[in-house]
Write a protein that holds these residues in place. Structure first.
Motif, PDB file in Angstrom:
ATOM      1  N   MET A 124       0.773  -1.250  -0.065  1.00 26.56           N
ATOM      2  CA  MET A 124       0.088   0.007   0.097  1.00 26.56           C
ATOM      3  C   MET A 124       0.969   1.274   0.019  1.00 26.56           C
ATOM      4  SD  MET A 124      -3.173  -0.638  -0.513  1.00 26.56           S
ATOM      5  CE  MET A 124      -3.641   1.104  -0.221  1.00 26.56           C
ATOM      6  N   SER A 125       2.241   1.266   0.172  1.00 26.17           N
ATOM      7  CA  SER A 125       2.878   2.492   0.175  1.00 26.17           C
ATOM      8  C   SER A 125       3.179   3.091  -1.399  1.00 26.17           C
ATOM      9  CB  SER A 125       4.284   2.121   0.689  1.00 26.17           C
ATOM     10  OG  SER A 125       5.213   0.969  -0.248  1.00 26.17           O
ATOM     11  N   HIS A 126       3.304   4.357  -1.172  1.00 28.18           N
ATOM     12  CA  HIS A 126       3.651   4.921  -2.716  1.00 28.18           C
ATOM     13  C   HIS A 126       5.061   4.383  -3.243  1.00 28.18           C
ATOM     14  CE1 HIS A 126       0.282   7.720  -1.798  1.00 28.18           C
ATOM     15  NE2 HIS A 126       0.028   7.922  -3.414  1.00 28.18           N
ATOM     16  N   LEU A 127       5.147   4.194  -4.456  1.00 26.28           N
ATOM     17  CA  LEU A 127       6.514   3.619  -5.102  1.00 26.28           C
ATOM     18  C   LEU A 127       6.511   4.452  -6.534  1.00 26.28           C
ATOM     19  CD1 LEU A 127       6.550   0.022  -3.850  1.00 26.28           C
ATOM     20  CD2 LEU A 127       7.741   1.983  -3.073  1.00 26.28           C
ATOM     21  N   GLN A 128       7.656   4.619  -6.965  1.00 27.29           N
ATOM     22  CA  GLN A 128       7.928   5.006  -8.380  1.00 27.29           C
ATOM     23  C   GLN A 128       8.275   3.565  -9.025  1.00 27.29           C
ATOM     24  OE1 GLN A 128      10.722   7.925  -8.784  1.00 27.29           O
ATOM     25  NE2 GLN A 128       9.763   9.270  -7.436  1.00 27.29           N
ATOM     26  N   MET A 129       7.433   3.440 -10.281  1.00 23.49           N
ATOM     27  CA  MET A 129       7.931   2.212 -11.189  1.00 23.49           C
ATOM     28  C   MET A 129       8.319   2.877 -12.516  1.00 23.49           C
ATOM     29  SD  MET A 129       5.339  -0.769 -12.342  1.00 23.49           S
ATOM     30  CE  MET A 129       5.290  -1.435 -10.319  1.00 23.49           C
ATOM     31  N   THR A 130       9.513   2.264 -13.144  1.00 26.30           N
ATOM     32  CA  THR A 130       9.745   2.442 -14.341  1.00 26.30           C
ATOM     33  C   THR A 130       9.355   1.414 -15.312  1.00 26.30           C
ATOM     34  OG1 THR A 130      11.436   4.075 -13.714  1.00 26.30           O
ATOM     35  CG2 THR A 130      11.528   3.270 -15.847  1.00 26.30           C
ATOM     36  N   HIS A 131       8.741   1.670 -16.622  1.00 28.51           N
ATOM     37  CA  HIS A 131       8.459   0.775 -17.572  1.00 28.51           C
ATOM     38  C   HIS A 131       9.072   1.073 -18.954  1.00 28.51           C
ATOM     39  CE1 HIS A 131       6.245  -1.991 -19.702  1.00 28.51           C
ATOM     40  NE2 HIS A 131       5.693  -2.797 -18.751  1.00 28.51           N
ATOM     41  N   ASP A 132       9.579   0.295 -19.524  1.00 31.31           N
ATOM     42  CA  ASP A 132      10.096   0.512 -21.004  1.00 31.31           C
ATOM     43  C   ASP A 132       8.566   0.598 -21.668  1.00 31.31           C
ATOM     44  OD1 ASP A 132      12.679   0.824 -20.566  1.00 31.31           O
ATOM     45  OD2 ASP A 132      13.167  -1.168 -20.770  1.00 31.31           O
ATOM     46  N   VAL A 133       8.521   1.481 -22.712  1.00 38.55           N
ATOM     47  CA  VAL A 133       7.376   1.572 -23.324  1.00 38.55           C
ATOM     48  C   VAL A 133       7.466   1.198 -24.795  1.00 38.55           C
ATOM     49  CG1 VAL A 133       6.023   2.928 -21.516  1.00 38.55           C
ATOM     50  CG2 VAL A 133       7.191   3.954 -23.418  1.00 38.55           C
ATOM     51  N   GLY A 134       8.755   1.398 -25.502  1.00 45.04           N
ATOM     52  CA  GLY A 134       9.081   1.119 -26.817  1.00 45.04           C
ATOM     53  C   GLY A 134      10.071   1.786 -27.040  1.00 45.04           C
ATOM     54  N   LEU A 135      10.482   1.838 -28.481  1.00 44.36           N
ATOM     55  CA  LEU A 135      11.657   2.237 -29.084  1.00 44.36           C
ATOM     56  C   LEU A 135      11.386   3.683 -29.755  1.00 44.36           C
ATOM     57  CD1 LEU A 135      13.278  -0.763 -30.687  1.00 44.36           C
ATOM     58  CD2 LEU A 135      14.137   0.581 -28.595  1.00 44.36           C
ATOM     59  N   LEU A 136      12.367   4.800 -29.636  1.00 43.35           N
ATOM     60  CA  LEU A 136      12.334   5.860 -30.394  1.00 43.35           C
ATOM     61  C   LEU A 136      13.295   5.819 -31.647  1.00 43.35           C
ATOM     62  CD1 LEU A 136      12.383   8.490 -27.224  1.00 43.35           C
ATOM     63  CD2 LEU A 136      10.368   7.441 -28.483  1.00 43.35           C
ATOM     64  N   LYS A 137      12.689   6.222 -32.407  1.00 45.94           N
ATOM     65  CA  LYS A 137      13.618   6.021 -33.671  1.00 45.94           C
ATOM     66  C   LYS A 137      14.484   7.467 -33.804  1.00 45.94           C
ATOM     67  CE  LYS A 137      10.503   8.693 -36.572  1.00 45.94           C
ATOM     68  NZ  LYS A 137       9.793   8.909 -37.788  1.00 45.94           N
ATOM     69  N   PRO A 138      15.752   7.433 -34.366  1.00 50.01           N
ATOM     70  CA  PRO A 138      16.399   8.869 -34.427  1.00 50.01           C
ATOM     71  C   PRO A 138      15.533   9.846 -34.834  1.00 50.01           C
ATOM     72  CG  PRO A 138      17.798   6.958 -35.463  1.00 50.01           C
ATOM     73  CD  PRO A 138      16.346   6.442 -35.080  1.00 50.01           C
ATOM     74  N   GLY A 139      15.802  11.095 -34.393  1.00 53.25           N
ATOM     75  CA  GLY A 139      14.943  12.220 -34.671  1.00 53.25           C
ATOM     76  C   GLY A 139      13.757  12.393 -33.959  1.00 53.25           C
ATOM     77  N   GLU A 140      12.774  13.166 -34.394  1.00 57.03           N
ATOM     78  CA  GLU A 140      11.549  13.259 -33.808  1.00 57.03           C
ATOM     79  C   GLU A 140      10.639  12.151 -33.605  1.00 57.03           C
ATOM     80  OE1 GLU A 140       7.897  16.270 -34.906  1.00 57.03           O
ATOM     81  OE2 GLU A 140       9.776  17.375 -34.120  1.00 57.03           O
ATOM     82  N   ASN A 141       9.895  11.860 -32.333  1.00 56.24           N
ATOM     83  CA  ASN A 141       9.098  10.998 -32.314  1.00 56.24           C
ATOM     84  C   ASN A 141       7.780  11.447 -31.878  1.00 56.24           C
ATOM     85  OD1 ASN A 141      10.507   7.887 -32.456  1.00 56.24           O
ATOM     86  ND2 ASN A 141      11.985   9.641 -32.067  1.00 56.24           N
TER      87      ASN A 141
END
Length: 141
Positions: A124-141
């Motif tokens: 029940m404690s507050h925590l931070q979680m990090t998740h990979d969501v995908g790949l960014l190609k070079p340049g603008e995404n």
């Protein structure tokens, strides 16, 4: 007993003359980049364009900020590197059926399908979680 075994093992490693305390680290070949507004409340603008959300100071005593999204938001990220790199998002979690909504993340054109971030965990404690969501190609995404 367990702590004694760990301590003994660490001391054995440290006393070993063949242990190199200055290991050589190879060339990274590509750097990484990390942006955060958690403690500053300032959105990075040199490589990101934000639309649809806002910064909120959720803990004034601790000086902690969040980027809140009510309905839909877009984030345009510029990947300055010559190859695709993973994008990880960090978000708050709290308990099962907690106080934070699920979030659908879709990197346009990066398939195969959007990812749903589920901000729940067993404690029940507050925590931070990090998740990979995908790949960014070079340049603008």
């Amino acid at each position: 007993l367990g702590h004694l075994m760990v301590t003994t093992g660490i001391l054995r490693i440290l006393q070993d003359d063949s242990f190199d305390f200055r290991p050589r680290v190879g060339d990274w070949k590509i750097r990484d980049a990390c942006v955060s507004w958690f403690l500053s409340g300032k959105l990075p603008t040199e490589s990101c364009v934000w639309a649809g959300g806002h910064i909120s100071e959720f803990n004034p005593a601790g000086g902690k900020f969040a980027y809140e999204i009510r309905e839909k938001a877009t984030l345009t990220v510029t990947n300055p590197f010559p190859r695709s790199v993973p994008l990880g998002l960090t978000f708050m979690v709290r308990g099962k059926g907690g106080m934070y909504p699920r979030v659908l993340v879709d990197i346009e054109g990066r398939g195969p399908k959007p990812i749903t971030l589920v901000p729940e965990q067993d404690q029940m404690s507050h925590l931070q979680m990090t998740h990979d969501v995908g790949l960014l190609k070079p340049g603008e995404n």
